[in-house]
Design an enzyme around this catalytic site. Structure first.
Site, short mmCIF file in Angstrom:
data_model
loop_
_atom_site.label_atom_id
_atom_site.label_comp_id
_atom_site.label_asym_id
_atom_site.label_seq_id
_atom_site.Cartn_x
_atom_site.Cartn_y
_atom_site.Cartn_z
N GLY A 182 -63.76 -33.04 -105.66
CA GLY A 182 -64.51 -34.20 -105.18
C GLY A 182 -64.29 -35.49 -105.95
N ASP A 215 -76.16 -34.17 -108.45
CA ASP A 215 -77.13 -33.69 -107.47
C ASP A 215 -78.26 -32.99 -108.23
OD1 ASP A 215 -78.41 -32.45 -105.27
OD2 ASP A 215 -76.54 -32.32 -104.18
N LYS A 217 -78.22 -38.59 -107.23
CA LYS A 217 -79.35 -38.27 -106.35
C LYS A 217 -80.53 -37.86 -107.23
CE LYS A 217 -77.18 -36.08 -102.40
NZ LYS A 217 -77.16 -34.83 -101.62
#
Length: 191
Positions: free
Chosen positions: A51, A110, A138
């Site tokens: 990613g 996350d 997040k």
């Protein structure tokens, strides 16, 4: 007759959270921040595959200090939309980081489980310093008290794809970052 293949485009997004232009601007700003922070030092950048690959490539070009690059693979999502615990480090470093300044670059913070595991793993190699830089954060999903040292954008608790972030290895090619339509997240036939 061949079946029509999905294109995996921005049309599959419910909404765009971060545009191509916003990403480019923020990556350049992060490059300036990191260049000031690491002025006069060589830095080993550890990119978390897969990613963070696109983000890392753009970030390195925005930095003004000597770098070495290595990659580490940590699997935490698989084909799901939420992280699995515990993450597995499946591809070790090839570069010796003992006594070196290390910057870990990841796509998204996350729950914090993956990055926290990676940091604990890398601390075992006794780097001179160990910092983190994430494209997205997040905070609503953090399970552990962990924050990145450098961050591109803070986003809401939604499942996002694009600019390297994927759903079942799709959508990494999108230039923007957006929320994948719910019906596509639930549809195995789309993949």
């Amino acid at each position: 007759m061949l079946a029509k293949r999905p294109k995996y485009t921005e049309e599959d997004l419910e909404t765009i959270l971060v545009t191509r232009e916003q990403i480019q601007t923020r990556v350049e700003e992060l490059g300036v921040e990191l260049s000031k922070f690491y002025e006069g030092r060589d830095v080993t950048i550890v990119s978390i595959l897969s990613g963070a690959l696109i983000f890392t490539a753009d970030l390195i070009r925005s930095c003004d200090f000597p770098t070495r690059l290595d990659c580490l693979r940590a699997e935490s999502y698989g084909n799901a939309t939420s992280a699995q615990e515990p993450p597995r480090i499946t591809n070790p470093l090839k570069t010796d980081i003992t006594g070196h300044d290390v910057l870990v670059v990841d796509d998204i913070l996350d729950s914090g489980n993956t990055l926290k595991s990676i940091i604990a793993h890398l601390e075992g190699f006794s780097p001179a310093s160990l910092k983190t830089c994430v494209l997205l954060d997040k905070p609503a999903r953090h399970e552990k008290s962990f924050s990145a040292d450098f961050c591109g954008f803070t986003i809401p608790d939604q499942f996002v794809v694009g600019y390297g972030l994927d759903f079942a290895e799709r959508y990494r090619n999108l230039a923007s970052i957006g929320v994948l339509k719910k019906e596509l997240q639930d549809s195995a036939t789309h993949i």
